[in-house]
Design a protein around this motif. Structure first.
Motif, short mmCIF file in Angstrom:
data_model
loop_
_atom_site.label_atom_id
_atom_site.label_comp_id
_atom_site.label_asym_id
_atom_site.label_seq_id
_atom_site.Cartn_x
_atom_site.Cartn_y
_atom_site.Cartn_z
N ARG A 184 13.51 -9.52 10.79
CA ARG A 184 12.25 -9.65 10.07
C ARG A 184 11.38 -8.41 10.12
NH1 ARG A 184 10.29 -15.74 12.01
NH2 ARG A 184 12.11 -16.90 11.16
N ALA A 185 11.60 -7.53 11.05
CA ALA A 185 10.66 -6.44 11.30
C ALA A 185 10.47 -5.53 10.10
CB ALA A 185 11.10 -5.63 12.51
N THR A 186 11.54 -5.29 9.34
CA THR A 186 11.45 -4.36 8.21
C THR A 186 11.83 -5.02 6.89
OG1 THR A 186 13.71 -3.55 8.56
CG2 THR A 186 11.95 -2.40 9.74
N GLU A 187 11.79 -6.33 6.84
CA GLU A 187 12.23 -7.05 5.65
C GLU A 187 11.18 -7.05 4.54
OE1 GLU A 187 14.52 -11.27 4.68
OE2 GLU A 187 13.17 -11.14 6.41
N ALA A 188 9.93 -6.78 4.86
CA ALA A 188 8.86 -6.88 3.86
C ALA A 188 9.08 -5.94 2.68
CB ALA A 188 7.51 -6.61 4.51
N LYS A 189 9.69 -4.78 2.92
CA LYS A 189 9.93 -3.84 1.81
C LYS A 189 10.80 -4.47 0.74
CE LYS A 189 13.81 -1.93 4.37
NZ LYS A 189 14.22 -0.84 5.28
N LEU A 190 11.74 -5.33 1.14
CA LEU A 190 12.62 -5.98 0.17
C LEU A 190 11.84 -6.98 -0.67
CD1 LEU A 190 15.72 -6.64 2.44
CD2 LEU A 190 15.22 -4.64 1.02
N ALA A 212 2.85 6.04 -2.75
CA ALA A 212 3.99 6.93 -2.99
C ALA A 212 4.54 6.80 -4.41
CB ALA A 212 5.10 6.63 -1.99
N GLY A 213 4.08 5.81 -5.18
CA GLY A 213 4.62 5.61 -6.51
C GLY A 213 6.08 5.23 -6.51
N ALA A 271 0.83 -1.21 0.00
CA ALA A 271 0.00 0.00 0.00
C ALA A 271 0.86 1.26 0.00
CB ALA A 271 -0.93 -0.02 1.21
N LEU A 272 1.93 1.26 0.76
CA LEU A 272 2.83 2.42 0.78
C LEU A 272 3.49 2.62 -0.58
CD1 LEU A 272 4.43 4.67 2.19
CD2 LEU A 272 6.08 2.92 2.92
#
Length: 245
Positions: free
Chosen positions: A195-201, A182-183, A177-178
């Protein structure tokens, strides 16, 4: 009683602190939320450099320091190493393993801020997940770009920057969604591991987007090193138990 000082500010540090009884100390730099549900003491703020930390270790009779700071908090780790050596206090460290590129990843390494700027020049909608550092460069944003900057606390942006205050962990749906809102066409990240911030990758991989990865600093050695909070807490619990016998 042998007292333990945990240098925190990460999920690993908090997990260790939650396992400590009263009498021990959890230290924060003061940039994040201060936990109010710990049995141990919470100390907020700096120590005044290496000499100040040496004094603190001696005055508070600290018998063991656990460095559970962020992998990019290199100065604090170096100060802890020097202070513990001077005060003859053992130093343990949680060194979270770095992320490793997977099939389909397009990672471009950058040694520093200048390297990041050079690598994103051709993109229009970068997403920065470096914390506060990009905030110091808001006046340098090229007219061709609009930055989205995610950090822990709210800050004002400008016509070419949107600041998103959010705290992990982040999941795939939220990151998608982000990216949509933000395109995003390139991601700038620290190689923090975990793991906490890995989803962006994973989302960048799904969409074939480049990730500019800021190189990890070289951290000093410790007497004992752990990959995660659970193994560090197990060893710490054993150390506390045997030291009281």
């Amino acid at each position: 009683m042998k007292r333990v000082l945990v240098l925190g500010g990460t999920g690993d540090g908090l997990a260790i602190a939650r396992g400590l009884p009263a009498g021990h100390v959890y230290s924060l730099a003061g940039l994040g939320r201060v936990p109010a549900d710990l049995a141990c003491s919470v100390r907020v703020g700096g120590f005044g450099g290496i000499d100040g930390l040496v004094r603190y270790l001696r005055d508070e009779r600290i018998a063991l320091v656990v460095d559970a700071t962020h992998p990019y908090a290199a100065q604090m780790s170096r100060h802890a190493h020097a202070a513990c050596a001077s005060a003859h206090v053992p130093l343990w460290a949680v060194r979270r393993p770095a992320w490793q590129p997977q099939a389909g990843d397009d990672w471009r390494d950058a040694p520093d801020w200048r390297g990041i700027v050079e690598r994103i020049g051709s993109y229009r909608r970068p997403l920065f997940t470096l914390g506060r550092e990009p905030l110091a460069h808001l006046d340098e944003i090229p007219a061709s770009q609009h930055w989205t900057i995610r950090c822990l606390d709210a800050h004002p942006g400008n016509a070419r920057a949107t600041i998103v205050d959010a705290r992990g962990p982040f999941d795939l749906d939220g990151e998608r969604a982000l990216f949509d809102a933000a395109g995003v066409d390139v991601v700038i990240s620290k190689n923090s591991g975990g793991r906490a911030t890995e989803a962006k990758l994973a989302v960048a991989r799904e969409r074939g987007l480049a990730v500019v990865m800021l190189a990890r600093p070289v951290l000093p050695d410790a007497h004992r090193t752990f990959d995660d909070a659970a193994s560090a807490l197990d060893a710490l619990t054993h150390w506390l138990h045997t030291s009281e016998q």
